[in-house]
Write a protein that holds these residues in place. Structure first.
Motif, short mmCIF file in Angstrom:
data_model
loop_
_atom_site.label_atom_id
_atom_site.label_comp_id
_atom_site.label_asym_id
_atom_site.label_seq_id
_atom_site.Cartn_x
_atom_site.Cartn_y
_atom_site.Cartn_z
N SER A 1 0.80 -1.33 -0.11
CA SER A 1 0.00 -0.03 0.04
C SER A 1 0.74 1.33 -0.07
CB SER A 1 -0.83 -0.09 1.14
OG SER A 1 -1.86 -0.92 1.21
N GLY A 2 1.78 1.20 0.85
CA GLY A 2 2.77 2.56 0.85
C GLY A 2 3.55 2.60 -0.53
N LEU A 3 3.87 1.42 -1.11
CA LEU A 3 4.56 1.81 -2.54
C LEU A 3 3.43 2.11 -3.52
CD1 LEU A 3 6.41 -1.91 -2.46
CD2 LEU A 3 7.79 0.53 -2.53
N VAL A 4 2.18 1.60 -3.48
CA VAL A 4 1.32 2.00 -4.38
C VAL A 4 1.32 3.94 -4.29
CG1 VAL A 4 -1.16 2.42 -5.01
CG2 VAL A 4 -0.01 0.03 -4.68
N ARG A 5 1.31 3.93 -3.06
CA ARG A 5 1.04 5.68 -2.74
C ARG A 5 2.48 6.32 -3.20
NH1 ARG A 5 -1.10 3.56 2.28
NH2 ARG A 5 1.08 3.99 3.20
N THR A 6 3.60 5.71 -2.99
CA THR A 6 4.54 6.38 -3.55
C THR A 6 4.71 6.49 -5.05
OG1 THR A 6 6.06 5.35 -1.60
CG2 THR A 6 7.17 5.82 -3.73
N VAL A 7 4.24 5.37 -5.91
CA VAL A 7 4.09 5.57 -7.32
C VAL A 7 2.98 6.60 -7.55
CG1 VAL A 7 3.50 4.41 -9.36
CG2 VAL A 7 4.63 3.15 -7.54
N ARG B 1 10.10 2.97 -11.14
CA ARG B 1 10.24 1.72 -11.60
C ARG B 1 10.80 0.89 -10.33
NH1 ARG B 1 14.43 3.03 -14.59
NH2 ARG B 1 16.18 2.43 -13.29
N ASP B 2 11.42 1.34 -9.53
CA ASP B 2 12.08 0.41 -8.33
C ASP B 2 10.76 -0.02 -7.49
OD1 ASP B 2 14.69 0.80 -9.18
OD2 ASP B 2 15.01 2.27 -7.72
N ALA B 3 9.71 0.98 -7.29
CA ALA B 3 8.53 0.78 -6.60
C ALA B 3 7.70 -0.26 -7.41
CB ALA B 3 7.85 1.92 -6.38
N GLU B 4 7.55 -0.21 -8.55
CA GLU B 4 6.71 -1.02 -9.50
C GLU B 4 7.47 -2.73 -9.56
OE1 GLU B 4 6.72 0.53 -13.26
OE2 GLU B 4 5.01 1.88 -12.86
N ARG B 5 8.69 -2.58 -9.42
CA ARG B 5 9.46 -3.80 -9.33
C ARG B 5 9.29 -4.75 -8.12
NH1 ARG B 5 14.37 -2.27 -9.86
NH2 ARG B 5 14.40 -2.20 -12.08
N ARG B 6 9.17 -3.91 -6.88
CA ARG B 6 8.97 -4.16 -5.71
C ARG B 6 7.47 -4.64 -5.55
NH1 ARG B 6 10.07 -7.57 -2.00
NH2 ARG B 6 9.13 -7.12 0.18
N ILE B 7 6.68 -3.96 -5.99
CA ILE B 7 5.40 -4.42 -5.97
C ILE B 7 4.89 -5.70 -6.71
CG2 ILE B 7 2.82 -3.92 -6.96
CD1 ILE B 7 3.49 -0.85 -6.49
N THR B 8 5.69 -6.09 -7.81
CA THR B 8 5.57 -7.22 -8.42
C THR B 8 6.15 -8.39 -7.65
OG1 THR B 8 5.73 -6.18 -10.57
CG2 THR B 8 6.16 -8.57 -10.60
N GLU B 9 7.19 -8.17 -6.98
CA GLU B 9 7.92 -8.93 -5.90
C GLU B 9 6.72 -9.51 -4.90
OE1 GLU B 9 11.47 -7.32 -4.67
OE2 GLU B 9 12.44 -7.81 -6.96
N ILE B 10 6.45 -8.47 -4.20
CA ILE B 10 5.42 -8.48 -3.02
C ILE B 10 4.17 -9.41 -3.49
CG2 ILE B 10 3.93 -7.16 -1.75
CD1 ILE B 10 5.81 -5.17 -1.45
N ASP B 11 3.70 -9.02 -4.90
CA ASP B 11 2.62 -9.85 -5.24
C ASP B 11 2.96 -11.51 -5.44
OD1 ASP B 11 1.03 -7.75 -5.50
OD2 ASP B 11 1.38 -7.48 -7.57
N ASP B 12 4.11 -11.93 -5.81
CA ASP B 12 4.48 -13.18 -5.73
C ASP B 12 4.81 -13.61 -4.41
OD1 ASP B 12 4.66 -12.73 -8.82
OD2 ASP B 12 6.82 -12.36 -8.81
N GLU B 13 5.19 -12.79 -3.63
CA GLU B 13 5.23 -13.25 -2.02
C GLU B 13 4.05 -13.79 -1.48
OE1 GLU B 13 8.26 -11.32 0.17
OE2 GLU B 13 9.19 -10.40 -1.58
#
Length: 520
Positions: free
Chosen positions: A396-402, A431-443
């Motif tokens: 949620s924090g990363l989405v707000r950041t993006v 880009r870094d936030a989007e990459r981390r969001i994808t990683e979190i979705d997989d986790e």
């Protein structure tokens, strides 16, 4: 047969239920009576009306995402649209432009996969293609590839510009450096801090120990560089440790140079430290075996490397060793004790072989005790729930950041001050936030699918003893890392606690089953 009879026998076109999806990255202007979302929907409705002869009808349900970025899929209207598609309520999705649906090639492929599963067509009004045909799908993929290519090229051009600036000796931004202030993108000496920088070099030349220098600096009340970000957040101003000292001692900025990756160039700014003094310190650092911050390789297949933590100091314990004649002595060292002094930790080091043996014995004991199996399962489930909550909060924090960064991009485009540099930095953060969001979705998907039952645990750990005996040292380290997430040692009370990975036991059970099949 009359003409009227022929007309009545013509089949009616099949009804195609069309949903119009609209999106705007920022909330600016949405309060207006007729805003961008209304304009997009009007264009979509007009296009659908033009296809009335094909049976197209516009659904009354609105799918409007106002103030949401297209860089990820965390959008309420998009979620409702996909849910309605999966429920069979939509046959075609109409957008004003492709990037209204998504700006990420990876996310777009996921969305299109959901469309294809339900045989839902995708239409872009202004770009004149329809994924109902193979040519339309080809054009869509080409457009998306170019959109992502353009986005990446902006970052690459800006990085090239920064590299060119560094090669000319210019300061192109980054974290502020102790001893300098930044004025109009130029480094200006801060006389008070410059005295401290010179003193740090002198102290190391005399003491030849970064840890000793760090203690002396803290005793003097000196702190690391402190600054305020553009968002008004205070950074730095921390106590010195040996790593902070090393950063000062190895920075070529202090002799009037700038570094870009592995290149070093003469800078425009004035030096603080004498080149001879700097060269002498570099020789001492090399002589003292400074590793330069590189990760220590697990050359001895230490089972708890990266897993063992010191509870008293709330930090990790890394693997180390010493040799006496031909004998090797392995142990784990508290990172805080090594940085701040051995007297700062109740257990600065632990014998590696003994603590590794104890952890393996604990793992073996689980399969022999039904109560212990249940307790372990309860622990892993609680840990999984905690991890899901933590990851969801981080997402949620990363989405707000993006979202904030896309709003910032709009502001940057409206100014001429350092526009290219600031735009590239913002794009990198997105880009870094989007990459981390994808990683979190997989986790999250892994955690939610990784629930194990007592039968699986018992089956896995019953055969663990036999499996352990046939594994190589490298495979043993991998298996421990697979099922154990954290080992915490409390040196004050002499207690050890083990946290298991939520889905590690299931993975181990699958591996044991695979080995059994291969052996058969």
């Amino acid at each position: 047969m009359s003409r009227a009879t022929i007309k009545q026998s013509e089949p009616k076109p099949q009804i195609v239920r069309c949903a119009v999806y609209t999106r705007k990255s920022t909330e600016d202007g949405l309060e207006q009576e007729f805003n961008s979302l209304d304009a997009q929907r009007e264009a979509g409705e007009a296009y659908i009306k033009s296809q009335k002869h094909e049976g197209w009808v516009c659904l009354s349900q609105r799918y409007d995402d106002g103030g949401f970025t297209g860089a990820n899929m965390d959008r309420p209207a998009l979620r409702r649209l996909i849910a309605d598609i999966q429920s069979g309520k939509v046959d075609c999705v109409v957008v004003y432009k492709v990037d209204r649906l998504s700006r990420s090639l990876l996310d777009f492929s996921r969305i299109m996969e959901a469309f294809d599963q339900r045989k839902v067509a995708f239409v872009s009004v202004t770009q004149a293609f329809n994924t109902g045909s193979s040519m339309g799908r080809l054009i869509l993929n080409v457009l998306l590839s170019f959109a992502q290519f353009e986005r990446e090229m902006i970052s690459e051009r800006t990085r090239d510009k920064i590299a060119a600036a560094r090669r000319k000796g210019k300061w192109s931004g980054g974290m502020p450096v102790l001893g300098y202030t930044v004025e109009n993108t130029k480094l200006i000496i801060d006389q008070t801090e410059a005295v401290r920088v010179r003193r740090i070099f002198e102290m190391y030349s005399q003491q030849r120990s970064a840890l000793t220098v760090a203690k002396q600096l803290n005793d003097l009340g000196w702190r690391t560089k402190e600054w305020t970000t553009q968002k008004g957040i205070r950074r730095g101003g921390n106590l010195f440790d040996k790593n902070a000292v090393y950063k000062v001692l190895s920075n070529v900025v202090y002799i009037g140079k700038v570094r870009y990756k592995t290149e070093t160039h003469a800078g425009e700014h004035e030096p603080i430290v004498d080149p001879e003094c700097f060269a002498k310190v570099q020789m001492l650092l090399e002589h003292n075996g400074r590793a330069g911050g590189q990760a220590v390789r697990n050359r001895h297949n230490a089972l708890l490397s990266g897993i063992l933590h010191c509870k008293a100091c709330d930090c990790g314990m890394h693997h180390s060793y010493s040799k006496k004649r031909s004998k090797l002595y392995r142990y784990y060292v508290c990172n805080h004790a090594q940085k701040s002094g051995w007297g700062e930790c109740p257990s600065p080091s632990l014998p590696a072989a003994e603590i590794e043996r104890f952890v393996i014995d604990q793992i073996k004991c689980i399969g022999r005790d039904q109560t212990l199996v249940q307790e372990t399962l309860a622990q892993t489930r609680r840990h999984a729930e905690s991890e899901i909550e933590r990851l969801t909060t981080e997402r949620s924090g990363l989405v707000r950041t993006v979202r904030d960064e896309y709003a910032l991009v709009g502001q940057i485009l409206g100014t001429a001050v350092d526009r290219d540099t600031r735009l590239a930095e913002s794009q990198d953060r997105i880009r870094d936030a989007e990459r981390r969001i994808t990683e979190i979705d997989d986790e999250l998907a892994s955690l939610q699918d990784g629930v194990v039952d007592e039968v699986e645990v018992a089956s896995a750990l019953e055969d663990f003893d036999q499996l352990w005996e046939v594994l190589s040292p490298k495979e043993r380290a991998r298996v421990v890392e697979l099922i154990v997430e954290r080992v915490t040692y409390d040196g004050t009370e002499g207690k050890l606690s083990i946290t298991y990975r939520p889905n590690g036991l299931r993975t181990l059970a699958n591996e044991i089953a695979d080995r059994t099949v291969e052996a058969a």
